[in-house]
Design an enzyme around this catalytic site. Sequence first.
Site, mmCIF file in Angstrom:
data_model
loop_
_atom_site.group_PDB
_atom_site.id
_atom_site.type_symbol
_atom_site.label_atom_id
_atom_site.label_comp_id
_atom_site.label_asym_id
_atom_site.label_seq_id
_atom_site.Cartn_x
_atom_site.Cartn_y
_atom_site.Cartn_z
ATOM 1 N N SER A 89 -4.893 2.218 -7.613
ATOM 2 C CA SER A 89 -4.526 1.919 -6.229
ATOM 3 C C SER A 89 -3.035 2.168 -6.022
ATOM 4 O O SER A 89 -2.568 3.286 -6.198
ATOM 5 C CB SER A 89 -4.943 0.486 -5.898
ATOM 6 N N GLU A 193 7.126 -12.152 0.802
ATOM 7 C CA GLU A 193 7.868 -11.860 2.036
ATOM 8 C C GLU A 193 8.148 -10.364 2.156
ATOM 9 O O GLU A 193 7.921 -9.748 3.205
ATOM 10 C CB GLU A 193 9.178 -12.644 2.058
ATOM 11 N N HIS A 254 -13.592 -0.669 -5.011
ATOM 12 C CA HIS A 254 -12.185 -0.316 -5.251
ATOM 13 C C HIS A 254 -11.691 -0.784 -6.618
ATOM 14 O O HIS A 254 -10.897 -0.101 -7.259
ATOM 15 C CB HIS A 254 -11.334 -0.919 -4.135
#
Length: 286
Positions: A89, A193, A254
């Site tokens: 990925s 964040e 996946h």
Amino acid sequence: MTDPNRLAARTLGDSGPRVVFVHGLFGQGRNWTTAAKALAEDGHRVTLLDLPNHGHSPWTDRVDYGDMAEFVAAELALLGEPVTLVGHSMGGKVAMLLALRWPELLRGLVVVDIAPVDYPETGGRTDDPDEEESPFAAFIAAMQAVDVEALQTREDADRALRDAVRSPMVRGFLLQSLVRDGQEGWRWRLNLETLARDVGELRRFPEPEPGAHYDGPVLWIAGANSHYVLDDDRPRMDALFPSTRLVRVKNAGHWVHSEQPEVFLETVRHFLDGVERRDGLRQVEE
């Protein structure tokens, strides 16, 4: 103290051809431990890397494929010999970019369920009404919403994620990055964040230099139930990586290596055998 210029790494095996694994978004090197142990028993030296902003590696002020590829390339250069690089990925995109920029560091490349293309910000890639939209932004939001100061147990966090992350396997995967921080309670080993801000960047694939390509052997492993690698992606794959073999693993989505670990491992083993035989013949000829 963590070196801000080095990735966290763990190596299994004392000798043999080198194999290096890089994980996907929210992962860490330990996700590959089962495969790494098996390959080490086969006679490989296997290094598991934590990418920036994940696991035990340094946090950075942005999430960028170019930066991640440079971090990994620096680690590979220190190994002193070419490696077979395996990436899933996000890690697959890092591995592809590295192969295009520093091909001398690799003897082979394995890309797991990702293509060298941009993925849509919203919606799916096909007309299939059952295709699931990319869940990663929702996963980040769900993890950010967990009140880590109020957590008593990991099971509390599992319950907090259940509405947004329905798969128990995926929740377990995400919760591997939730750790106790001494007497101060729980924390995420993810720079949530920054990942939240830059997750859109991770959908893209940096435009290679004109004419760039990697001529070494490439194994593409895709989940047959996944939409991350489509038939329409093959021309782009072949243009950048002309020596590609694509394998679609049945009954896998996946997370191919987690959903079909035995098939995944045997497929990688077969590829490594071919790479190492080719290198052996080349050395004899030289």
